[in-house]
Design an enzyme around this catalytic site. Structure first.
Site: not given
Ligand code: HSE
Length: 405
Positions: A100, A124, A131, A200
Site C-alpha cells: 500500500k 487488490e 476483502i 489505504k
Molecule cells: N498491518 C496491516 C494491518 C496489514 O494491520 O491492517 C494489512 O495491510
C-alpha cells in the site's frame, strides 16, 4: 501458461507461494491455463522450506528471464520495491502487489509505466487484505457518483482497540498479541500512528474520485492517544472507539481525506467490526450505502487477494487490466477543516468550565475518574477550528469525532 516470481518471502509472500501450491489445480482450471511458480527472491535462504529450490538472490535473474510473465511484489516499502517494480514493468512483466505504501505514494506513475509497456499493475491486496474492494469500487460501482468512503482499514489497530474494549487490556499487551499473530507491519508505528490506514484511504480516494490523493494530503492521527478512560467513556454512551479512514468529496469537487479515532454508535455496523476484521462503507448516488467486510490482515487472507490478481493478470496477458486514476495535484485534496461533526472531549477541566464553553454539552461518567477530569459530547456539530476555539479555556486530553451516519 504463466510463470510467476515472488519478491519477498515474508508473511504475505510465503502465503502466496502456499496458496499457489495448495490451490494450483483449482486455479489452473478456473483460468483455463497453468500458473506456475518459478522464482522466489529474498536475501535469505530457506533451507528447511519446501520452497527452497525456488529461492534466488539476484533480481536481474528474474528481470532477464523472458519466461516470467508475472512478478508478485510483497517486499513492502517504497525503495527497493519501487525499483524492482519499475524494472519488471519496463521488462513488460505484469506486477501484482500488496504494497500500500508504494501504491499510495507512486501508484499513478506505476500505472502509467505499466500501460506504456503493455503490462498490468494490480493491487487488490493493498487495501482490506482479503476483502474484495479495489475491483468492486472501480468496476461494480462504476455507475455511481461516489460521495464518501469510510472504513476500518487497519487490522492491527482494530485488534488492539478490540482487546482494550473487551478485555480492558493495556495498549502494549494488545500490540504484542497483534504482532505475534503476524498482523502488524515490521515497524508497528505505521499501524499505530495511522500511516497504514492513511495509505489505504488514499488509494480508495484516488480510485473513487479519479485523481491521485497523496498521504501527505490526508491528516492522520493514530490510536496511541486512546486511553482506557476514553474506552470507558465511549461505552458509557453506547459507543465504541474505532480508527476510521474517511474520504469525502465536497460540493467544490475536492477531496477531504483523513484518518482519526472516532466514537461510533453501537448500532452502526462499523461498531461490530472486531479483531483483525476490516470494513469499508461506500456511499454512491445510485446504490446508497454498501459495505465490504472481511479479514483485513494476515498471511492467507492477503495471499487470497494477491493470487486472485495473479489469476487476473494471467487471464489478461493480451489485454492488460488498468485499475487506474488521474494525476494528483494541490487542487485535488484539501484538509477536512470544514467537515463538521459532533465531538467527544475528555479534558482536565471542571464541569463549570465546560458548561461555560459548551452550555448544551452532555456529560459522561466512568468509574474511577480522577478529580478534575471531565468528559462530554458536544450538542451540535462543529468544524474542528470552531471546536478548537471553544476548547482554549480547557485542557483537552482526547478529542475525537463522533460518526453520525
Ligand atoms: N498491518 C496491516 C494491518 C496489514 O494491520 O491492517 C494489512 O495491510
Amino acid at each position: 501458461m504463466a510463470k510467476v516470481a515472488i519478491l519477498g518471502f515474508g508473511v504475505v509472500g510465503s502465503g502466496v507461494a502456499e496458496v499457489l501450491r495448495r490451490n494450483g489445480p483449482h486455479i489452473d482450471e478456473k483460468i483455463h491455463s497453468a500458473v506456475e511458480l518459478k522464482y522466489i527472491l529474498d536475501v535469505r535462504d530457506f533451507p528447511n522450506s519446501p520452497f527452497a529450490p525456488y529461492v534466488v538472490h539476484d533480481f536481474a535473474q528474474i528481470e532477464g528471464d523472458p519466461e516470467v510473465d508475472i512478478v508478485v511484489e510483497t517486499i513492502g516499502g517504497a525503495t527497493i520495491a519501487r525499483e524492482f517494480t519499475e524494472r519488471a514493468l519496463r521488462a513488460g512483466k505484469s506486477v501484482v502487489t500488496s504494497n500500500k505504501e508504494l501504491v499510495a505514494e507512486h501508484g499513478y506513475e506505476l500505472m502509467r509505466l505499466a500501460q506504456e509497456h503493455g503490462a498490468s499493475y494490480l493491487y487488490e491486496a493493498s487495501v482490506g487484505g482479503g476483502i474484495p474492494i479495489i475491483r468492486p469500487l472501480k468496476q461494480c460501482l462504476a455507475a455511481n457518483e461516489i460521495t464518501e468512503i469510510c472504513g476500518i482499514l487497519n487490522g492491527t489497530t482494530n485488534y488492539i482497540l478490540t482487546r482494550m474494549i473487551r478485555a480492558g487490556l493495556p495498549f502494549g499487551e494488545a500490540l504484542k498479541e497483534a504482532q505475534a499473530n503476524g498482523y502488524a507491519e515490521q515497524d508497528p508505528t505505521a499501524d499505530i500512528e495511522g500511516h497504514d490506514a492513511c495509505r489505504k484511504i488514499c488509494i480508495l480516494a484516488s480510485l473513487a474520485f479519479g485523481r491521485h490523493v497523496y498521504p501527505a494530503q490526508a491528516p492522520t492521527e493514530g490510536i496511541s492517544g486512546v486511553a482506557l478512560a476514553d474506552v470507558a467513556y465511549a461505552e458509557s454512551c453506547g459507543r465504541k472507539i474505532k480508527l476510521l479512514g474517511r474520504a469525502i468529496r465536497g460540493t467544490d469537487g475536492k477531496v477531504r481525506a483523513f484518518v482519526a479515532p472516532h466514537l461510533v454508535d453501537g448500532e452502526n455496523p462499523l461498531a461490530g467490526v472486531e479483531d483483525v476484521f476490516n470494513a469499508i462503507t461506500v456511499k454512491g448516488n445510485a446504490i446508497g450505502d454498501v459495505m465490504f467486510y472481511g479479514r483485513g490482515a494476515g498471511k492467507l487472507p492477503t495471499a487470497s487477494a494477491v493470487v486472485a490478481d495473479v489469476m487476473e493478470a494471467a487471464r489478461s496477458m493480451d489485454r492488460p487490466k488498468y485499475l487506474d486514476w488521474g494525476p494528483g495535484g494541490e487542487d485535488v485534496a484539501v484538509p477536512p477543516d470544514d467537515v463538521a461533526s459532533a465531538w467527544y472531549v475528555r479534558a482536565e477541566a471542571s464541569a463549570e468550565q465546560v458548561r461555560a464553553a459548551f452550555p448544551d454539552a452532555s456529560f459522561l461518567a466512568r468509574a474511577g475518574a480522577p478529580a478534575g477530569e471531565t468528559a462530554f459530547l458536544t450538542a451540535g456539530t462543529l468544524t474542528r477550528p470552531a471546536l478548537d476555539g471553544k476548547l482554549t479555556a480547557l485542557t483537552p486530553r482526547s478529542v475525537f469525532r463522533i460518526l453520525t451516519d
